[in-house]
Design an enzyme around this catalytic site. Sequence first.
Site, PDB file in Angstrom:
ATOM      1  N   LYS A  13     -17.961 -23.798 -22.216  1.00 47.00           N
ATOM      2  CA  LYS A  13     -17.383 -24.614 -23.299  1.00 47.00           C
ATOM      3  C   LYS A  13     -15.865 -24.488 -23.363  1.00 47.00           C
ATOM      4  CE  LYS A  13     -19.234 -23.408 -27.208  1.00 47.00           C
ATOM      5  NZ  LYS A  13     -20.160 -22.287 -27.008  1.00 47.00           N
ATOM      6  N   ARG A  89     -22.886 -24.368 -36.597  1.00 52.51           N
ATOM      7  CA  ARG A  89     -23.724 -23.335 -35.974  1.00 52.51           C
ATOM      8  C   ARG A  89     -25.171 -23.401 -36.471  1.00 52.51           C
ATOM      9  NH1 ARG A  89     -21.150 -19.609 -32.930  1.00 52.51           N
ATOM     10  NH2 ARG A  89     -18.923 -19.292 -33.239  1.00 52.51           N
ATOM     11  N   ARG A 128     -20.702  -7.942 -15.862  1.00 55.95           N
ATOM     12  CA  ARG A 128     -19.451  -7.176 -15.985  1.00 55.95           C
ATOM     13  C   ARG A 128     -19.730  -5.668 -15.971  1.00 55.95           C
ATOM     14  NH1 ARG A 128     -15.406  -8.716 -20.761  1.00 55.95           N
ATOM     15  NH2 ARG A 128     -17.291  -8.327 -21.984  1.00 55.95           N
ATOM     16  N   ARG A 162     -20.763  -1.945 -20.887  1.00 53.62           N
ATOM     17  CA  ARG A 162     -20.751  -1.892 -22.350  1.00 53.62           C
ATOM     18  C   ARG A 162     -22.107  -2.372 -22.854  1.00 53.62           C
ATOM     19  NH1 ARG A 162     -15.437  -5.166 -24.056  1.00 53.62           N
ATOM     20  NH2 ARG A 162     -17.053  -6.753 -23.899  1.00 53.62           N
ATOM     21  N   ARG A 173     -29.034 -12.298 -27.333  1.00 54.19           N
ATOM     22  CA  ARG A 173     -27.986 -13.153 -27.908  1.00 54.19           C
ATOM     23  C   ARG A 173     -28.237 -14.617 -27.558  1.00 54.19           C
ATOM     24  NH1 ARG A 173     -23.433 -10.883 -25.719  1.00 54.19           N
ATOM     25  NH2 ARG A 173     -22.347 -12.626 -24.774  1.00 54.19           N
TER      26      ARG A 173
END
Length: 215
Positions: A13, A89, A128, A162, A173
């Site tokens: 996006k 949202r 990552r 992380r 998520r």
Amino acid sequence: MNLLIMGLPGAGKGTQSEFIVKNYNVNHISTGDMFRAAMKNETEMGKLAQSFIDKGELVPDEVTNGIVKERLAQDDIKEAGFLLDGYPRTIEQAHALDTMLVELGLKLNAVINIEVNPDILVNRLSGRYICRNCGATYHKIYNPTKVEGTCDVCGEHEFYQRPDDQPATVKNRLDVNIKESAPIIEHYTTLGLVKNVGGEQDIDKVSQDVKAILD
């Protein structure tokens, strides 16, 4: 031209928003930017939002909606249009946006929805990893170490992820995002506004597809 851009985290996006703003000169309106501007300028809604944030509470929908309406009522929107990013949202916010656009005499032209398979996004977002010694950041697909298992910067061999970047967290998520966005996309599909764009292609090809829709 008045637009919304939608897509799951990692779908691209941000990149396509930059492309649209650069090529069509519309105002890029992200939720974070709106909140910061409203609080800095001490607008009525900005001060209200600040009062919730100062208490560590979530800003309620009616305040968020109020901040969006304040922004959409400004002169530059009438002159150049907007690209809304990160709002609505929830389906309740989508209905609130419908109402405020009518009240402001504005019309939504299209909802650009960037589609990417969630499994691909898990790989994109959970790739990552970080060198435990010097903090250098890598990505297993897009930016791996030159020698596998060895940090390019300091030569150490110990890496970590992380918690936010771990696959289970990323998948959760995405699941939350899918659940929230599905009724919004259905709502705008019913209104004939949704334009789906395949986000798994090369970035330039995605931009070409966006351009074909907007032209």
